[in-house]
Design a protein around this motif. Sequence first.
Motif, PDB file in Angstrom:
ATOM      1  N   SER A 224       0.826  -1.222   0.000  1.00 26.02           N
ATOM      2  CA  SER A 224       0.000   0.000   0.000  1.00 26.02           C
ATOM      3  C   SER A 224       0.851   1.259   0.000  1.00 26.02           C
ATOM      4  N   GLU A 225       1.973   1.221   0.709  1.00 27.07           N
ATOM      5  CA  GLU A 225       2.828   2.406   0.767  1.00 27.07           C
ATOM      6  C   GLU A 225       3.352   2.777  -0.610  1.00 27.07           C
ATOM      7  N   ALA A 226       3.693   1.780  -1.418  1.00 25.22           N
ATOM      8  CA  ALA A 226       4.166   2.047  -2.775  1.00 25.22           C
ATOM      9  C   ALA A 226       3.054   2.618  -3.640  1.00 25.22           C
ATOM     10  N   VAL A 227       1.837   2.094  -3.475  1.00 23.74           N
ATOM     11  CA  VAL A 227       0.694   2.577  -4.251  1.00 23.74           C
ATOM     12  C   VAL A 227       0.365   4.018  -3.881  1.00 23.74           C
ATOM     13  N   ARG A 228       0.483   4.331  -2.606  1.00 22.51           N
ATOM     14  CA  ARG A 228       0.169   5.681  -2.119  1.00 22.51           C
ATOM     15  C   ARG A 228       1.012   6.736  -2.827  1.00 22.51           C
ATOM     16  N   HIS A 229       2.233   6.394  -3.175  1.00 20.64           N
ATOM     17  CA  HIS A 229       3.151   7.358  -3.785  1.00 20.64           C
ATOM     18  C   HIS A 229       3.279   7.158  -5.298  1.00 20.64           C
ATOM     19  N   ASP A 230       2.320   6.447  -5.895  1.00 22.95           N
ATOM     20  CA  ASP A 230       2.395   6.181  -7.335  1.00 22.95           C
ATOM     21  C   ASP A 230       1.031   6.442  -7.983  1.00 22.95           C
ATOM     22  N   PRO A 231       0.655   7.712  -8.155  1.00 24.93           N
ATOM     23  CA  PRO A 231      -0.655   8.025  -8.738  1.00 24.93           C
ATOM     24  C   PRO A 231      -0.825   7.502 -10.153  1.00 24.93           C
ATOM     25  N   LEU A 232       0.262   7.307 -10.869  1.00 24.46           N
ATOM     26  CA  LEU A 232       0.158   6.804 -12.239  1.00 24.46           C
ATOM     27  C   LEU A 232      -0.376   5.374 -12.252  1.00 24.46           C
ATOM     28  N   ARG A 233      -0.003   4.587 -11.244  1.00 23.49           N
ATOM     29  CA  ARG A 233      -0.518   3.217 -11.169  1.00 23.49           C
ATOM     30  C   ARG A 233      -2.035   3.235 -10.909  1.00 23.49           C
ATOM     31  N   LEU A 234      -2.466   4.114 -10.032  1.00 24.73           N
ATOM     32  CA  LEU A 234      -3.898   4.228  -9.767  1.00 24.73           C
ATOM     33  C   LEU A 234      -4.641   4.696 -11.018  1.00 24.73           C
ATOM     34  N   GLU A 235      -4.060   5.627 -11.730  1.00 18.21           N
ATOM     35  CA  GLU A 235      -4.687   6.119 -12.963  1.00 18.21           C
ATOM     36  C   GLU A 235      -4.777   4.998 -13.986  1.00 18.21           C
ATOM     37  N   ARG A 236      -3.777   4.160 -14.069  1.00 16.25           N
ATOM     38  CA  ARG A 236      -3.771   3.075 -15.052  1.00 16.25           C
ATOM     39  C   ARG A 236      -4.917   2.106 -14.812  1.00 16.25           C
ATOM     40  N   TYR A 237      -5.170   1.763 -13.557  1.00 12.81           N
ATOM     41  CA  TYR A 237      -6.159   0.718 -13.272  1.00 12.81           C
ATOM     42  C   TYR A 237      -7.541   1.265 -12.903  1.00 12.81           C
ATOM     43  N   LEU A 238      -7.607   2.534 -12.490  1.00 10.13           N
ATOM     44  CA  LEU A 238      -8.872   3.083 -12.031  1.00 10.13           C
ATOM     45  C   LEU A 238      -9.371   4.248 -12.870  1.00 10.13           C
TER      46      LEU A 238
END
Length: 240
Positions: A224-238
Amino acid sequence: MSAAADASLSLSGVVAGYGKGTVLKGVDLEVGSGERVGLLGRNGAGKTTLMRVLMGLVAVRAGEIRFGGHPIRSMETFRIARLGLAYVPQGRDLFADFSVEQNLLLGCLAQRGRAARDLSPAFEAFPWLHARRGERAGSLSGGQQQQLAIGRAIVSRPKLLLLDEPLEGVQPSVVDEIVDALARLCAASGMGLLLVEQNVDVVLALCGRVAFIESGEVRESQPSEAVRHDPLRLERYLGI
């Protein structure tokens, strides 16, 4: 309430769907004993189908599922519940004309002996349930009904709790109450959590790891900590 030594969940190559349609196209996923994992993805990615598969509500066409070392792919739902899996579906599925207490007692059906009527886990998580245990479930607000649905699941003393969109339509103050209660329960009991939720901040707060599902496959899993600092990953999947 304590989790057994092995309460791990493992899915390997799981394929499932409805009618002739395929929704899950070879899902691989691991949830360790007592681990809290968030499952994120767009609408239609297969999140709810995955939850239903785990409870034996949707047939698996291929692949394997094991919980606590037991193969559960072809197991009946009540037997899966007795192994320690509990499910709060999207929409809650409460009995509106039943009382709060009657709804909670339904969650005890997986238990035997004295635990079969012990509602204390629900009352400890959400104390107001005790005071209103005689009221109709249908008279409660949406947020209160969600708390009741979670209470119904946890009276079975699950080793792993499956939550599908538990905060949908719930006002912010009640969201905080639910998140706090779940965090306390997991910390005190060792219960694991598999959480489907659109509120990413809640997922990152409650879960130590996030798995991303896309087009019926789990594409990747990250702390989760890595996801929190990676908005591009969230944009890719969400992202839309």
